[in-house]
Design an enzyme around this catalytic site. Structure first.
Site, PDB file in Angstrom:
ATOM      1  N   LYS A   1      58.093  23.776  80.861  1.00 15.84           N
ATOM      2  CA  LYS A   1      57.640  25.045  80.270  1.00 15.84           C
ATOM      3  C   LYS A   1      58.785  25.642  79.484  1.00 15.84           C
ATOM      4  O   LYS A   1      59.909  25.722  79.987  1.00 15.84           O
ATOM      5  CB  LYS A   1      57.205  25.995  81.395  1.00 15.84           C
ATOM      6  CG  LYS A   1      56.430  27.202  80.915  1.00 15.84           C
ATOM      7  CD  LYS A   1      57.092  28.559  80.902  1.00 15.84           C
ATOM      8  CE  LYS A   1      58.130  28.891  81.873  1.00 15.84           C
ATOM      9  NZ  LYS A   1      58.623  30.267  81.820  1.00 15.84           N
TER      10      LYS A   1
ATOM     11  N   ARG B   1      21.650  36.073  75.195  1.00  9.30           N
ATOM     12  CA  ARG B   1      21.389  34.880  76.011  1.00  9.30           C
ATOM     13  C   ARG B   1      22.656  34.155  76.464  1.00  9.30           C
ATOM     14  O   ARG B   1      22.608  33.247  77.286  1.00  9.30           O
ATOM     15  CB  ARG B   1      20.460  33.922  75.244  1.00  9.30           C
ATOM     16  CG  ARG B   1      19.016  34.401  75.298  1.00  9.30           C
ATOM     17  CD  ARG B   1      18.104  33.391  74.672  1.00  9.30           C
ATOM     18  NE  ARG B   1      18.197  33.401  73.228  1.00  9.30           N
ATOM     19  CZ  ARG B   1      17.837  32.380  72.452  1.00  9.30           C
ATOM     20  NH1 ARG B   1      17.399  31.258  72.984  1.00  9.30           N
ATOM     21  NH2 ARG B   1      17.931  32.470  71.145  1.00  9.30           N
TER      22      ARG B   1
ATOM     23  N   SER C   1      68.807  13.320  92.150  1.00  9.33           N
ATOM     24  CA  SER C   1      67.462  13.638  92.633  1.00  9.33           C
ATOM     25  C   SER C   1      67.464  14.832  93.574  1.00  9.33           C
ATOM     26  O   SER C   1      68.437  15.089  94.289  1.00  9.33           O
ATOM     27  CB  SER C   1      66.894  12.437  93.390  1.00  9.33           C
ATOM     28  OG  SER C   1      66.751  11.365  92.490  1.00  9.33           O
TER      29      SER C   1
END
Ligand code: UD1
Ligand code: MG
Length: 451
Positions: free
Chosen positions: A340, A24, A394
């Site tokens: 990461k 199921r 930046s």
């Protein structure tokens, strides 16, 4: 999960049934491997059982369930050749447990919410009552699918499966939660006597109760909360198990000293570790393998997996910490920053719109808005090293492998392809030229053309 390391009440072995096909679920993945709180269901069952320090755990699987065998290693798997019922499934464990002396608890791999405390309670009840079998009973809101517990003068005399029950028996509220304890020496002789002369033509483990009673043994019920015996047969029930497990994990984290501003929107993994005085904002997701140290703050909408956040660090809002990330104490990771496989030193700041991958960032370094580590050349990943107190302007691209030394500056908008020595300023962009009055002349020319 909260762990209690008390000593075993009595020698114990556990049999976990997992041979059902789980049709199921409509899935190619064996049912017990479907995750709840980012861990396969059966891992939760194993963890609860393991807390009681059993001498042995045997998992009953069907032929071909190699993925389950791998997932439960080093616990022993035994194979039930055909799905002939729960009693037959338990028989499959006989070869590995026959010599064991002590209590045997049978539980289901698709009921992930069972707790060690509930299992311990079965053992306690067995010791108190001297019973041969203790059955976990519960009162579900809808008892339709469950075996009914027939109790007479405080003793359990039989379990009648729903399919075999009379109308009067079906009205009984107290049901079999599926977990059964067999006292030392009782299980195997009872299994030998099981017959499949019932509605499903299965060997019901539950028939052991009436057989024990016929043999002059006592059987009793230990009641437990309905939540703890919830079995998962469909993905709807999987979602319900997830909801209950999340509530349990959130509660444990809060009782351990973490503040959750809106707990219902925080998603945890079974192995998430959260320290004290940690504040977690709304809509935060903790994937597997996350550790948050004391006094860190995780602001709204962060997604964190296989990462460590050290004391007092500030993460988010809207930050993503991917596997292999360690954020040092007091560091700030701001909005739309993705990390990461990166180690960020103490007190460093990466506050806006950056991707830093396969990198080390020294303590107190400042990484300007929009800084990107270009870590992938289409074939391999390369490392970027940024020194302590370095300042990256930046919108810089750091093309790995590359290093920026301690205390160095990188001019905004640079594309850094060579190492920058310590305390150096690197500027790598087109030089600006200003043309006097150019704009004024341009506007005048355009206005002239329009006439
Ligand atoms: C079982 C109990 C029922 C109880 C209910 C609680 C029996 C006969 N009935 O019913 O009294 O109220 O659980 O949820 O025990 N399995 C095998 N091999 C088999 C059959 C089952 O390994 O041949 C495993 C399944 O994978 C599952 C567990 O045993 O983990 C229970 O089987 P299931 O078919 O769900 O039993 P129920 O009919 O729900
Ligand atoms: Mg079932």
């Amino acid at each position: 999960m909260t762990k209690t390391n008390s000593s075993p009440l009595a020698p114990l072995a556990c049999i976990i049934l997992a041979a059902g096909q789980g049709t199921r679920m409509r899935s190619t993945l064996p049912k017990v491997l479907h995750p709840v709180a980012n861990a396969p269901m059966i891992e939760h069952v194993l963890a609860a059982a393991a807390e009681l320090l059993p001498e042995q755990i045997a998992v009953v699987i069907a032929p071909g369930m190699d993925t389950v065998e791998k997932a439960v290693a080093p616990h022993r798997c035994v194979i039930q050749q055909q799905p002939l019922g729960t009693g037959d499934a338990v028989k499959a464990a006989r070869s590995v447990l026959e010599k064991f002396r002590g209590d045997i608890i049978v539980l289901f791999g698709d009921a992930p919410l069972v707790t060690a405390e509930a299992l311990r309670n079965l053992q306690r009840k067995r010791i108190e009552s001297g019973a041969a079998i203790v059955v976990a009973g519960f009162s579900p809101t809808d008892q339709a699918p469950y075996g009914r517990l027939i109790v007479e003068s405080g003793q359990l005399t039989a379990i009648v499966e729903a399919a075999d029950a009379t109308e009067a028996q079906r009205a009984i509220r107290l049901c079999n939660g599926g977990i059964m304890l067999f006292a030392d020496g009782k299980l195997w002789p009872l299994l030998d006597k099981l017959r499949d002369d019932n509605a499903k033509h299965e060997f019901y483990l539950t028939d052991c109760v009436k057989l024990a009673k016929a043999g002059g043994h006592i059987c009793v019920v230990a009641e437990m909360p309905a939540d703890e015996v919830l079995g998962v047969n469909t993905r709807v029930e999987l979602a319900e198990a997830e909801r209950l497990m999340q509530n349990r994990l959130r509660r444990a984290a809060m009782l351990n000293g973490a503040t959750m501003i809106d707990p219902a929107t925080v998603y945890l993994s079974a192995d998430t570790r959260i320290g004290q005085d940690v504040v977690i904002g709304p809509n935060v997701v903790f994937g597997p393998g996350v550790e948050i140290s004391n006094k860190a703050e995780i602001r709204a909408f962060c997604h964190i997996e296989q990462a460590k956040v050290e004391e007092g660090a500030l993460i988010g809002p809207y930050a993503r910490l991917r596997p292999g990330t360690i954020v040092g104490g007091g560091a700030h990771i701001g909005n739309f920053v993705e990390l990461k496989n990166t180690e960020v030193g103490r007190g460093a700041k990466i506050n806006h719109l950056s991707y830093i991958g396969d990198a080390t960032v020294g303590s107190k370094a400042n990484i300007g808005a929009g800084t990107i580590t270009c870590n992938y050349d289409g074939f391999r990943k390369h490392h970027t090293s940024i020194g302590a107190e370095a300042f990256v302007g930046s919108n810089s691209a750091l093309v790995a492998p590359v290093s920026v030394g301690d205390g160095a500056y990188v001019g905004a908008g640079s594309v850094i392809t060579m190492d920058v020595p310590a305390n150096t300023l690197a500027v790598a962009r087109g030089r600006q030229s200003n043309l006097d009055d150019w704009a004024k002349r341009f506007r005048e020319e355009q206005a002239e053309r329009k006439k």
